[in-house]
Motif scaffolding. Sequence first.
Motif, PDB file in Angstrom:
ATOM      1  N   LEU A 120       0.812  -1.215   0.000  1.00 46.11           N
ATOM      2  CA  LEU A 120       0.000   0.000   0.000  1.00 46.11           C
ATOM      3  C   LEU A 120       0.850   1.271   0.000  1.00 46.11           C
ATOM      4  CD1 LEU A 120      -2.956   0.857   0.014  1.00 46.11           C
ATOM      5  CD2 LEU A 120      -2.887   0.868   2.512  1.00 46.11           C
ATOM      6  N   ILE A 121       1.997   1.239   0.674  1.00 45.84           N
ATOM      7  CA  ILE A 121       2.837   2.440   0.790  1.00 45.84           C
ATOM      8  C   ILE A 121       3.668   2.583  -0.488  1.00 45.84           C
ATOM      9  CG2 ILE A 121       4.707   3.534   2.057  1.00 45.84           C
ATOM     10  CD1 ILE A 121       3.681   2.128   4.562  1.00 45.84           C
ATOM     11  N   GLU A 122       3.438   3.679  -1.186  1.00 43.27           N
ATOM     12  CA  GLU A 122       4.142   3.920  -2.456  1.00 43.27           C
ATOM     13  C   GLU A 122       5.494   4.593  -2.245  1.00 43.27           C
ATOM     14  OE1 GLU A 122       2.426   5.322  -6.586  1.00 43.27           O
ATOM     15  OE2 GLU A 122       2.913   7.074  -5.358  1.00 43.27           O
ATOM     16  N   SER A 123       5.551   5.571  -1.298  1.00 41.40           N
ATOM     17  CA  SER A 123       6.814   6.281  -1.070  1.00 41.40           C
ATOM     18  C   SER A 123       6.836   6.863   0.323  1.00 41.40           C
ATOM     19  CB  SER A 123       7.004   7.397  -2.101  1.00 41.40           C
ATOM     20  OG  SER A 123       5.988   8.371  -1.963  1.00 41.40           O
ATOM     21  N   VAL A 124       8.067   7.051   0.821  1.00 40.34           N
ATOM     22  CA  VAL A 124       8.302   7.701   2.112  1.00 40.34           C
ATOM     23  C   VAL A 124       9.435   8.689   1.908  1.00 40.34           C
ATOM     24  CG1 VAL A 124       8.917   7.397   4.530  1.00 40.34           C
ATOM     25  CG2 VAL A 124       7.597   5.619   3.364  1.00 40.34           C
ATOM     26  N   ALA A 125       9.275   9.922   2.375  1.00 34.85           N
ATOM     27  CA  ALA A 125      10.315  10.936   2.206  1.00 34.85           C
ATOM     28  C   ALA A 125      10.398  11.808   3.448  1.00 34.85           C
ATOM     29  CB  ALA A 125      10.028  11.795   0.987  1.00 34.85           C
ATOM     30  N   VAL A 126      11.611  12.244   3.790  1.00 33.68           N
ATOM     31  CA  VAL A 126      11.841  13.179   4.900  1.00 33.68           C
ATOM     32  C   VAL A 126      11.580  14.589   4.401  1.00 33.68           C
ATOM     33  CG1 VAL A 126      13.543  14.070   6.515  1.00 33.68           C
ATOM     34  CG2 VAL A 126      13.559  11.636   5.906  1.00 33.68           C
ATOM     35  N   PHE A 127      10.810  15.368   5.176  1.00 31.28           N
ATOM     36  CA  PHE A 127      10.582  16.749   4.740  1.00 31.28           C
ATOM     37  C   PHE A 127      10.954  17.777   5.795  1.00 31.28           C
ATOM     38  CE2 PHE A 127       6.534  15.751   6.788  1.00 31.28           C
ATOM     39  CZ  PHE A 127       6.222  16.918   7.464  1.00 31.28           C
ATOM     40  N   ASP A 128      11.330  17.339   7.032  1.00 31.47           N
ATOM     41  CA  ASP A 128      11.725  18.332   8.040  1.00 31.47           C
ATOM     42  C   ASP A 128      12.554  17.658   9.117  1.00 31.47           C
ATOM     43  OD1 ASP A 128      11.720  20.974   9.194  1.00 31.47           O
ATOM     44  OD2 ASP A 128      10.410  20.166  10.744  1.00 31.47           O
ATOM     45  N   GLN A 129      13.486  18.439   9.701  1.00 27.40           N
ATOM     46  CA  GLN A 129      14.304  17.974  10.823  1.00 27.40           C
ATOM     47  C   GLN A 129      14.491  19.129  11.786  1.00 27.40           C
ATOM     48  OE1 GLN A 129      18.063  15.139  11.100  1.00 27.40           O
ATOM     49  NE2 GLN A 129      18.660  17.139  10.337  1.00 27.40           N
TER      50      GLN A 129
END
Length: 802
Positions: free
Chosen positions: A737-746
């Motif tokens: 089900l999960i197509e993509s995972v990306a970091v957007f903040d730290q």
Amino acid sequence: MKFTLSWLKDHLETEASLDEILYALTDLGLEVEEVTDRAARLRPFTLAKVLEASQHPDADKLRVCRVLTDEGEKQIVCGAPNARAGITVVLCKPGDYVPGIDVTLGVGKIRGVESHGMMASERELELSDEHDGIIELPSGEVGEKFTDWLARNRPGAVDPMIYIKITPNRPDALGVRGLARDLAARGLGTLKPLKVEPVKGAFQSPISVKLAEDVKDKACPHFVGRVIRGVKNGPSPVWLQERLKAIGLRPISVLVDITNLFTFDLNRPLHVFDADKVKGGLTVRQAREGEELLALDGKTYALRPGITVIADEAGVESLGGVMGGELSGCSEDTKNVFVEAAYFDPITTATAGRALKINSDARYRFERGIDPAFTRDGMELATKLILDLCGGEASEIVEAGAPIDTARAYRYDPKKVVSLVGMDIAEGDQRKTLEALGFTLKGDMASPPSWRPDILGEADLVEEVARIASLTKLEGKPMRRAQPGVPKPILTPLQVREKAARRTMAALGYNECVTYSFIDGASAALFGGGSEAVRIENPISSEMTHMRPDLLPGLLQAAARNQARGFMDLALFEVGPAFAGGEPGEQALMATGLLIGASAPRDPYGSRRPVDAFDAKADAEAVLAAIGAPAKVQISRKAESWWHPGRSGVMGLGPNAIATFGEVHPKVLRAMDVKGPAVAFTIRIEAVPFPKAKTATRPALGLSDLQAVDRDFAFVLDKGVEALTVVNAAQGADKALIESVAVFDQFTGEKAEAQMGAGKKSLAITVRLQPRDKTLTDEEIEAVSAKIVEKVAKATGGVLRG
């Protein structure tokens, strides 16, 4: 090789135009470099007639002439002693440029009398050195172009000069007759016969010739000479002077000019000795240690053993095949001469010329190979011309040695013209071509003429036929396929992958470098190499002693050279082999990129920033994707010693390392004189696994018509937790089900620790859910979200940020 059109027509009976001849020469492989229109400088001048010549009122040596021109009667003041009424002259009008005196004429006054132009002498028009008076023409009409009159009455003065480049394999084309032979074979005319009529000797030659043992077998196998006594040496006739001047040679005297004429006309260098200055007989031998020669160029040359010389009892008189000597040279007072024609070995002649740094027309021809069978005939022709122009009486010919045997024959197969060249030429035309070029045909064997040392096999026979027929007649035809149907790929899978890597890096903005596979030992040691196994036995320089262990040294050296020239922002790449050892199998194909400086040019939007390790990582991932590497890889910090230990990583598939990225170690940059920081990546192209299923088609594109769902998560983690661990954990929550995972903040630093506790940070990710069969309900989305939080918490110990 330079010659004039009228000179060519002395050997070629032709009606072809100049353009046709020029095209044919280039098409035959005799490339035309330049054509000089020698009539251009004389084109403004016209013919005029002096009607009256009266004494100048204020000068004893000047005459005021009334001249009939194409523009009517003009008054011209002239100081020539032969200016008189009734003669036809060459008129230079106001505004005309006179080449011999480098002056553009205007209307002027001479001693108070107005003069409208001038009447020219031959020197003023650069036709000869004659300047005792103005030109008097025996014919011509008023207003006629002077160039037209010359073309009709004295064509050698105005016909075009042609300069062609001769390839080293065509020494026969270094004579005008050789060029005429090619043109005749092409069909542009008929080669005129060269009649050689032996000149009967009236007495025995007082000068004998001898070949020493050290030269007669190779350096000079054949030497011919004869004495001509009672000659009159002076200026050459006009036709000979004009011919030599046209090709850039300075007429010296009739004897010297004849030798130059034969050099360019028949490719037969000659030399003329003043017989009265020769002591005893002549011997062709090798030079001895300590001998010297004052040559015709006015320089004294120290000779060494191995150089072929012609010597008399007093010493060396000439350098065989290179240049004559000053002491035995001809002058205006010369009465008796010894004419020499010999064959000198090409290699020996070239070696001597290079050693002494002498360039001469004779050396240029001997070192390429003149016709060895033409030596005696050349002597007979030269004797006849000397007797015609200088008078005198010839002796019997003295001869030492014999012409070298050039007889050889090769099988002639007319069908090979089709198989080797692809031209369909009738056998009769082929035979006619070869015979026109001087070949002797007997059955299926062809013997080249003595003047063609370049013909060394059957393929050369085919080349001659195709060359004369014109290679421009070749028709492009598609080659037959070895097998019917769609052709198989030519490139191997590795070659396809290498091509994709190269194109991808170029598309990313990198500039390709091609560096040597050899580097210096110190640089090799910085990158884990420099061992004896990869040391070169015979390096071409001290900076290329070892095979490179990596591509980075060459790129860093290129970067240092660019920085030294002011280019500070660099993006360089190279694809090539690196060597771990000297044995088969210890070579690996790599693709390496190097970034130095800023990521963008200066602009008002603040987009310029220094490049960092993540730039290299992003580009490495793009290249890996292009060559078919799996999207999911593991990253470790176990990089080699030339990478920055805290700012680099190794991408791998289990234990298989496929790429390295990060900052280059500062100590390496200092050693390579590169101003950092510098980031780079290296792809091990062969280490990337090939797909198990080999198919020529791409897999079907999987698309969903259902709307995707994005969910954001922020986790509180320990500062040492890597972002990749969080991403991989979230991705594993539901792989379907999960197509993509990306970091957007730290969120890190003192403020983060004040809010979340010491040693903590916040990392935010976005997860995209892509349903395939039905729209997700809120309950299903919440279930996946809970599973994501659970997976991340288990992998990192982190908690969802409140």
